[in-house]
Design an enzyme around this catalytic site. Structure first.
Site, mmCIF file in Angstrom:
data_model
loop_
_atom_site.group_PDB
_atom_site.id
_atom_site.type_symbol
_atom_site.label_atom_id
_atom_site.label_comp_id
_atom_site.label_asym_id
_atom_site.label_seq_id
_atom_site.Cartn_x
_atom_site.Cartn_y
_atom_site.Cartn_z
ATOM 1 N N ALA A 26 8.851 57.721 -9.081
ATOM 2 C CA ALA A 26 9.191 58.822 -8.170
ATOM 3 C C ALA A 26 10.602 59.353 -8.423
ATOM 4 O O ALA A 26 11.081 60.215 -7.686
ATOM 5 C CB ALA A 26 9.058 58.368 -6.715
ATOM 6 N N GLY A 27 11.260 58.850 -9.459
ATOM 7 C CA GLY A 27 12.617 59.290 -9.770
ATOM 8 C C GLY A 27 12.621 60.576 -10.588
ATOM 9 O O GLY A 27 11.563 61.141 -10.888
ATOM 10 N N GLN A 28 13.833 61.004 -10.983
ATOM 11 C CA GLN A 28 13.910 62.294 -11.698
ATOM 12 C C GLN A 28 13.312 62.227 -13.098
ATOM 13 O O GLN A 28 12.644 63.160 -13.522
ATOM 14 C CB GLN A 28 15.268 62.943 -11.692
ATOM 15 N N ASN A 37 21.430 46.522 -12.215
ATOM 16 C CA ASN A 37 20.108 46.721 -12.826
ATOM 17 C C ASN A 37 19.538 45.512 -13.553
ATOM 18 O O ASN A 37 18.315 45.441 -13.771
ATOM 19 C CB ASN A 37 20.166 47.905 -13.805
ATOM 20 N N GLY A 66 15.863 52.558 -18.538
ATOM 21 C CA GLY A 66 16.877 52.277 -17.505
ATOM 22 C C GLY A 66 18.129 51.689 -18.131
ATOM 23 O O GLY A 66 18.051 50.816 -18.998
ATOM 24 N N ASN A 67 19.288 52.150 -17.684
ATOM 25 C CA ASN A 67 20.556 51.757 -18.311
ATOM 26 C C ASN A 67 21.170 50.485 -17.736
ATOM 27 O O ASN A 67 20.946 50.196 -16.572
ATOM 28 C CB ASN A 67 21.568 52.906 -18.152
ATOM 29 N N ASP A 78 19.749 60.026 -28.098
ATOM 30 C CA ASP A 78 20.958 60.144 -28.924
ATOM 31 C C ASP A 78 20.614 60.737 -30.289
ATOM 32 O O ASP A 78 21.335 61.576 -30.813
ATOM 33 C CB ASP A 78 21.598 58.757 -29.072
ATOM 34 N N HIS A 128 23.255 52.357 -26.758
ATOM 35 C CA HIS A 128 23.170 53.642 -26.063
ATOM 36 C C HIS A 128 24.375 53.732 -25.120
ATOM 37 O O HIS A 128 24.272 53.482 -23.918
ATOM 38 C CB HIS A 128 21.845 53.729 -25.298
HETATM 39 N N1 LIG Z 1 18.208 55.427 -22.242
HETATM 40 C C1 LIG Z 1 18.492 56.699 -22.002
HETATM 41 O O1 LIG Z 1 18.674 57.494 -22.950
HETATM 42 C C2 LIG Z 1 18.601 57.231 -20.602
HETATM 43 C C3 LIG Z 1 18.529 56.386 -19.525
HETATM 44 N N2 LIG Z 1 18.642 56.864 -18.244
HETATM 45 C C4 LIG Z 1 18.548 55.876 -17.153
HETATM 46 O O2 LIG Z 1 17.230 55.899 -16.598
HETATM 47 C C5 LIG Z 1 17.279 55.354 -15.279
HETATM 48 C C6 LIG Z 1 16.488 56.231 -14.311
HETATM 49 O O3 LIG Z 1 17.116 57.474 -14.195
HETATM 50 P P1 LIG Z 1 16.628 58.576 -13.151
HETATM 51 O O4 LIG Z 1 15.147 58.736 -13.175
HETATM 52 O O5 LIG Z 1 17.480 59.758 -13.355
HETATM 53 O O6 LIG Z 1 17.062 57.879 -11.774
HETATM 54 P P2 LIG Z 1 16.505 58.157 -10.285
HETATM 55 O O7 LIG Z 1 17.455 57.478 -9.354
HETATM 56 O O8 LIG Z 1 16.179 59.590 -10.096
HETATM 57 O O9 LIG Z 1 15.119 57.360 -10.297
HETATM 58 C C7 LIG Z 1 15.061 55.993 -10.460
HETATM 59 C C8 LIG Z 1 13.856 55.529 -9.679
HETATM 60 O O10 LIG Z 1 13.673 54.153 -9.977
HETATM 61 C C9 LIG Z 1 13.273 53.520 -8.790
HETATM 62 N N3 LIG Z 1 13.542 52.089 -8.933
HETATM 63 C C10 LIG Z 1 14.714 51.437 -8.769
HETATM 64 N N4 LIG Z 1 14.542 50.127 -8.946
HETATM 65 C C11 LIG Z 1 13.246 49.937 -9.262
HETATM 66 C C12 LIG Z 1 12.457 48.810 -9.542
HETATM 67 N N5 LIG Z 1 12.987 47.586 -9.521
HETATM 68 N N6 LIG Z 1 11.145 48.988 -9.815
HETATM 69 C C13 LIG Z 1 10.610 50.215 -9.804
HETATM 70 N N7 LIG Z 1 11.298 51.330 -9.534
HETATM 71 C C14 LIG Z 1 12.607 51.201 -9.271
HETATM 72 C C15 LIG Z 1 14.075 54.207 -7.697
HETATM 73 O O11 LIG Z 1 13.453 54.032 -6.408
HETATM 74 C C16 LIG Z 1 14.035 55.651 -8.162
HETATM 75 O O12 LIG Z 1 12.929 56.367 -7.627
HETATM 76 C C17 LIG Z 1 18.771 55.211 -14.952
HETATM 77 O O13 LIG Z 1 19.168 53.860 -15.155
HETATM 78 C C18 LIG Z 1 19.424 56.127 -15.958
HETATM 79 O O14 LIG Z 1 20.769 55.772 -16.202
HETATM 80 C C19 LIG Z 1 18.776 58.190 -17.998
HETATM 81 C C20 LIG Z 1 18.831 59.088 -19.033
HETATM 82 C C21 LIG Z 1 18.780 58.683 -20.413
HETATM 83 O O1 LIG Z 2 24.492 59.161 -19.375
HETATM 84 C C1 LIG Z 2 23.746 58.658 -18.524
HETATM 85 O O2 LIG Z 2 24.101 57.893 -17.616
HETATM 86 C C2 LIG Z 2 22.276 58.939 -18.663
HETATM 87 C C3 LIG Z 2 21.975 58.670 -20.074
HETATM 88 O O3 LIG Z 2 21.829 57.540 -20.482
HETATM 89 C C4 LIG Z 2 22.087 59.798 -21.007
HETATM 90 O O4 LIG Z 2 22.022 60.961 -20.618
HETATM 91 O O5 LIG Z 2 22.243 59.506 -22.195
#
Ligand SMILES: NC(=O)C1=CN([C@@H]2O[C@H](COP(=O)(O)OP(=O)(O)OC[C@H]3O[C@@H](n4cnc5c(N)ncnc54)[C@H](O)[C@@H]3O)[C@@H](O)[C@H]2O)C=CC1
Ligand SMILES: O=C([O-])CC(=O)C(=O)O
Length: 328
Positions: free
Chosen positions: A14-16, A108, A133-134, A162, A190
């Site tokens: 349900a996240g972004q 996390n 997840g980061n 990246d 990352h």
């Molecule tokens: N590796 C990469 O290149 C990137 C990683 N990310 C990471 O991805 C993650 C998610 O980002 P967004 O969707 O923007 O965040 P968000 O906050 O919009 O959504 C995260 C969702 O995960 C849920 N959640 C939290 N803990 C959980 C668990 N234990 N089990 C199931 N669901 C859980 C939350 O309720 C929330 O709905 C963040 O850690 C962000 O930093 C974001 C962009 C790029």
């Molecule tokens: O920068 C952040 O926290 C989210 C992410 O991992 C990215 O956009 O690469």
């Protein structure tokens, strides 16, 4: 004959990122336009999050996707991961302005011990796992270490965003189409220490390094722009990248499952000791993919500048690993 459905778990549904990802998976953009999917969606056991998840599922229903063979909402990884063939571990806290991704580790890390254990207990023995997840590399390491009965190589971290960012910067600088860039990679974590490397890259057979021919641009513009792009998006949007992250997750899984046709892609994978990266460190490497397997591109020359950059990103990963050893 039509294919039988495969099971795809997505956490943080349900996240972004979830909102930008699920519709594309259900449309067949990740596993192919002939592959039906059952979505097993995990959110935290919180009334608001579960209600938001129901809303997303209503929208998925309203798309009437022909490939969407089923959908389930879960609040426990032990049921969400039952028999899954693919697991996209997105759910985790995102960072805000002024934070580094490793600042998220304490918040996390525990998520990934619990989810690694659950995958170990109930997922398909061939499950392919992508950690988004980061901090993604170390979370993938934690999940892998928490799942000793599953093959190590099935745990990967997302470096594809990246890689895609680096490709776009090179396309802009050279004026060439982004799709024409080959043999590009991003080594390491990352995080801003990642090392985006175009020394081997080509465009239409021409060397990108020679086309650009500007070491100062590489060091002072390209590397910091790619390395700090996540922070630049947060600064501009007030929220971290979501659509581009979801797009990279689709690219990563699609290439892993359906093959890269000989092209290099970047994946965070557990090292087997190549390039002097210690065993098990989840590190961004150049790979090619075929028949559902990735293969490390070996034997590349690492010059002094590259070794320095690779050592720096490795040092950070080893520190992150050290910080979570009490959990493993
Ligand atoms: N590796 C990469 O290149 C990137 C990683 N990310 C990471 O991805 C993650 C998610 O980002 P967004 O969707 O923007 O965040 P968000 O906050 O919009 O959504 C995260 C969702 O995960 C849920 N959640 C939290 N803990 C959980 C668990 N234990 N089990 C199931 N669901 C859980 C939350 O309720 C929330 O709905 C963040 O850690 C962000 O930093 C974001 C962009 C790029
Ligand atoms: O920068 C952040 O926290 C989210 C992410 O991992 C990215 O956009 O690469």
């Amino acid at each position: 004959m039509s294919k039988s459905p495969v099971r795809v778990a997505v956490t943080g549904a349900a996240g972004q990122i979830g909102y930008a990802l699920l519709f594309r998976i259900a449309a067949g953009e990740m596993l192919g336009k002939d592959q039906p999917v059952v979505l097993q969606l995990l959110e935290i056991p919180d009334e608001k999050a579960q209600k938001a998840l129901k809303g997303v599922m209503m929208e998925l229903e309203d798309c009437a996707f022909p490939l969407l063979a089923g959908m389930e909402a879960h609040s426990d990884p032990m049921t969400a991961f039952k028999d899954v063939d693919y697991a996209l571990l997105v759910g985790a806290r995102p960072r805000g302005p002024g934070m580094e991704r490793k600042d998220l580790l304490s918040a996390n890390a525990q998520i990934f011990t619990a989810q690694g254990k659950a995958l170990n207990a109930v997922a398909s023995r061939n499950v392919k796992v992508l950690v988004v997840g980061n901090p993604a590399n170390t979370n993938a390491y934690i999940a892998m270490k928490s799942a000793p009965d599953l093959p190590r190589r099935n745990f990967t971290a997302m470096l594809r965003l990246d890689h895609n960012r680096a490709a776009s910067q090179i396309a802009a600088r050279t004026g060439k189409p982004v799709a024409s860039i080959e043999k590009l990679t991003v080594w390491g974590n990352h995080s801003p220490t990642m090392y985006a490397d175009y020394r081997f890259a080509t465009i239409g057979g021409q060397s990108v390094k020679q086309l650009i021919n500007d070491d100062a641009w590489n060091r002072d513009t390209f590397l910091p722009t790619v390395g700090k792009r996540g922070a630049a998006i947060i600064e501009a949007r007030g929220l971290s990248s979501a659509a581009s992250a979801a797009n990279a997750a689709i690219d990563h899984m699609r290439d892993w499952v359906l093959g890269s046709n000989g092209k290099w892609v970047t994946m965070g994978i557990p090292s087997d000791g190549q390039y002097d990266i210690p065993q098990d460190v989840v590190f961004g490497f150049p790979v090619t993919t075929e028949n559902g397997e990735y293969k490390l591109v070996e034997g590349l020359e690492i010059d002094a500048f590259s070794r320095e950059r690779i050592n720096l990103t490795l040092k950070e990963l080893l520190e992150e690993q050290d910080g979570v050893k009490h959990l493993l």
